[in-house]
Design an enzyme around this catalytic site. Structure first.
Site, PDB file in Angstrom:
ATOM      1  N   GLU A 284       0.677  -1.154   0.027  1.00 60.98           N
ATOM      2  CA  GLU A 284      -0.091   0.019  -0.162  1.00 60.98           C
ATOM      3  C   GLU A 284       0.922   1.312  -0.021  1.00 60.98           C
ATOM      4  O   GLU A 284       0.807   2.184   0.940  1.00 60.98           O
ATOM      5  CB  GLU A 284      -0.851   0.143   1.344  1.00 60.98           C
ATOM      6  CG  GLU A 284      -1.860  -1.091   1.546  1.00 60.98           C
ATOM      7  CD  GLU A 284      -2.332  -1.056   2.962  1.00 60.98           C
ATOM      8  OE1 GLU A 284      -2.078  -0.276   3.753  1.00 60.98           O
ATOM      9  OE2 GLU A 284      -3.442  -2.182   2.950  1.00 60.98           O
ATOM     10  N   CYS A 353      -3.319  34.245   8.047  1.00 61.67           N
ATOM     11  CA  CYS A 353      -3.314  34.941   9.338  1.00 61.67           C
ATOM     12  C   CYS A 353      -2.999  33.879  10.383  1.00 61.67           C
ATOM     13  O   CYS A 353      -4.109  33.655  11.116  1.00 61.67           O
ATOM     14  CB  CYS A 353      -4.451  35.945   9.496  1.00 61.67           C
ATOM     15  SG  CYS A 353      -4.697  36.979   8.130  1.00 61.67           S
TER      16      CYS A 353
HETATM   17  C1  LIG Z   1      -1.469   6.390   4.556  1.00 58.15           C
HETATM   18  C2  LIG Z   1      -1.431   5.017   4.375  1.00 58.15           C
HETATM   19  C3  LIG Z   1      -0.674   4.120   3.432  1.00 58.15           C
HETATM   20  C4  LIG Z   1       0.415   4.957   2.910  1.00 58.15           C
HETATM   21  O1  LIG Z   1       1.463   5.062   3.712  1.00 58.15           O
HETATM   22  P1  LIG Z   1       2.679   6.020   2.657  1.00 58.15           P
HETATM   23  O2  LIG Z   1       3.375   6.312   4.027  1.00 58.15           O
HETATM   24  O3  LIG Z   1       2.444   7.041   2.071  1.00 58.15           O
HETATM   25  O4  LIG Z   1       3.339   5.032   1.883  1.00 58.15           O
HETATM   26  C5  LIG Z   1      -0.747   2.906   3.291  1.00 58.15           C
HETATM   27  N1  LIG Z   1      -1.749   2.196   4.228  1.00 58.15           N
HETATM   28  C6  LIG Z   1      -2.882   2.919   4.994  1.00 58.15           C
HETATM   29  C7  LIG Z   1      -3.536   2.030   5.965  1.00 58.15           C
HETATM   30  C8  LIG Z   1      -2.417   4.345   5.357  1.00 58.15           C
HETATM   31  O5  LIG Z   1      -3.187   4.849   6.032  1.00 58.15           O
END
Ligand SMILES: *Cc1c(COP(=O)(O)O)cnc(C)c1O
Length: 425
Positions: A284, A353
């Site tokens: 991910e 601001c």
């Molecule tokens: C934000 C997030 C990611 C991505 O993280 P990076 O550090 O941008 O690679 C992957 N999985 C979940 C569940 C996230 O919340």
């Protein structure tokens, strides 16, 4: 190789001068390099070549439709955290069957939407969520594929706001509760227990915490297998860091090296304990796909010499890029045109601001009013965190392909910002 470099004293995105882009589209503007984006995705795809693996881009890092479209064409799946993000995937022509749904607070409506599009998996973060999803799926005559987001209690050694795998974090199911929670899930008639996942944090420069988290997931998968609960996929989350060009900070581990070590560990485990039978691996990544593929282009409005500090007041602000205000993030700033003017130390601030409205502090720059600056490595968690504070329309977004800049999001106009509002009758 950076796609943002000086050519004859002018900073370019690929082969397009950023000065020309500012002239054509105005400022502030996010400018992305298509080649950088594709190269970053290819680092994952190449390492996964020939394996049962899926790269689900964590689109909260940058959810512009053009970026989603480019990645979908490369075979990317998507990690979403809201129903709105699913609608973006669909609008960009992405495949919902390659979508995984993360997040601690999925609503009934969001679950329904995701089930109606038959997404690949819900990453469930609590027992109440298991019950809600079971009910919603049952009411639709469906079975929801799930994985449990397990909190491996590994210290990702990153900023506290972006560390997510510790006991004190709101995310995931505690490691010690995971087995019992899987048993509960396996009993629920409208859930299909498919996998396990974790996401321990963001901007990790080293892969050791990720490999440690993998060990803990492996432990659970084997324990579940011994109880007759067979998982079909393992999702290690995102989190690989990128080079923000901070002086003295070590370079992040290359994606290919990390994936090589991860797959070697998985292969050795499957050979030793599962007769070589493989398991699908899901990633991910967010930041490492888009972060260094984008810059924020801004114009110097005024130079102001204060009593203690010099301020370089630019037309981008914390509403355009929240990372410095939010995490005290250090972002590299450079002038677009290298000029022969006096160098001084500046705090680079926006017009909002709030004293928290700063983009960079104590930077040595040779600039004058009217000059252009870029903030580097602004492609991730930049535009997606932008707000309309101070009734500022959000920036335009441009993707450069070779010499050609394509406008992929128009600059918001003030009228757009209050179009949904009305006065009392
Ligand atoms: C934000 C997030 C990611 C991505 O993280 P990076 O550090 O941008 O690679 C992957 N999985 C979940 C569940 C996230 O919340």
């Amino acid at each position: 190789m950076s796609q943002f470099s000086y050519k004859a004293g002018v900073l370019h995105a690929e082969d397009a001068a950023l000065s020309a882009i500012a002239e054509q589209f105005g400022t502030p503007t996010y400018v992305y390099s298509k080649a950088a984006l594709l190269a970053n995705f290819a680092a994952y795809a190449d390492a996964c070549q020939g394996r049962d693996a899926l790269v689900c881009y964590a689109m909260k890092a940058n959810s512009n439709l053009a970026i989603l479209d480019l990645l979908a064409r490369q075979g990317a799946g998507f990690d979403i955290v809201s129903g709105g993000e699913l609608k973006r995937v669909l609008a960009a022509g992405g495949d919902p069957q390659k979508v995984i749904f993360s997040g601690v607070g999925k609503s009934v409506e969001e679950m329904r939407l995701a089930l109606s599009h038959d997404i690949l998996c819900f990453n469930v973060e609590s027992i109440p969520e298991l019950h809600r999803l079971n009910e919603v799926a049952g009411s639709m005559g469906k079975k929801a594929r799930i994985s449990l987001r397990v909190n491996p209690n590994v210290d990702a050694k990153t900023h506290p706001y972006i560390a997510t795998g510790l006991k004190a974090n709101k995310f995931g199911v505690a490691f010690d509760d995971a087995l019992a929670t899987y048993r509960t899930a396996a009993q629920l008639p409208h859930l299909d227990v498919a996998g396990i996942d974790c996401h321990i944090g963001s901007q990790l420069l080293d892969d050791a915490p990720l490999l440690e988290a993998l060990d803990r997931l492996i432990e659970l998968i084997d324990q579940l297998s011994a109880e007759g609960i067979e998982l079909h996929h393992l999702d290690i989350g995102g989190g690989i860091g990128i080079d923000y060009r901070v002086e003295g900070e070590k370079a992040p581990v290359p994606v290919g090296d990390y994936l090589g070590r991860l797959f070697a560990k998985i292969d050795a485990w499957r050979t030793a304990r599962h007769n070589g039978k493989g398991i699908k691996v899901i990633f991910e990544p967010g930041r490492s796909i888009v972060g260094d593929a984008g810059v924020l282009l801004t114009k110097v409005e005024f130079i102001k010499h204060g009593e203690e500090k010099n301020f370089c007041i630019v037309d981008a602000a914390m509403n355009d890029m929240a990372r410095p205000a939010l995490y005290e993030a250090w972002m590299d700033m450079q002038p677009v045109v290298q000029r022969d003017v006096a160098t001084a130390s500046y705090d680079i601030v926006g017009p909002i601001c709030e004293s928290g409205d700063w983009l960079a502090r104590d930077r040595s720059l040779a600039v004058e009013a009217g000059d252009l600056l870029v903030m580097h490595t602004a492609g991730a968690y930049g535009m997606t965190m932008a707000s309309n504070y101070n009734t500022r329309g959000r920036a335009a977004e441009v993707i450069v392909d070779g010499t050609v800049p394509h406008l992929v999001r128009q600059r918001e106009k003030a009228e757009d910002l209050y179009a949904l509002e009305s006065v009392l009758k």
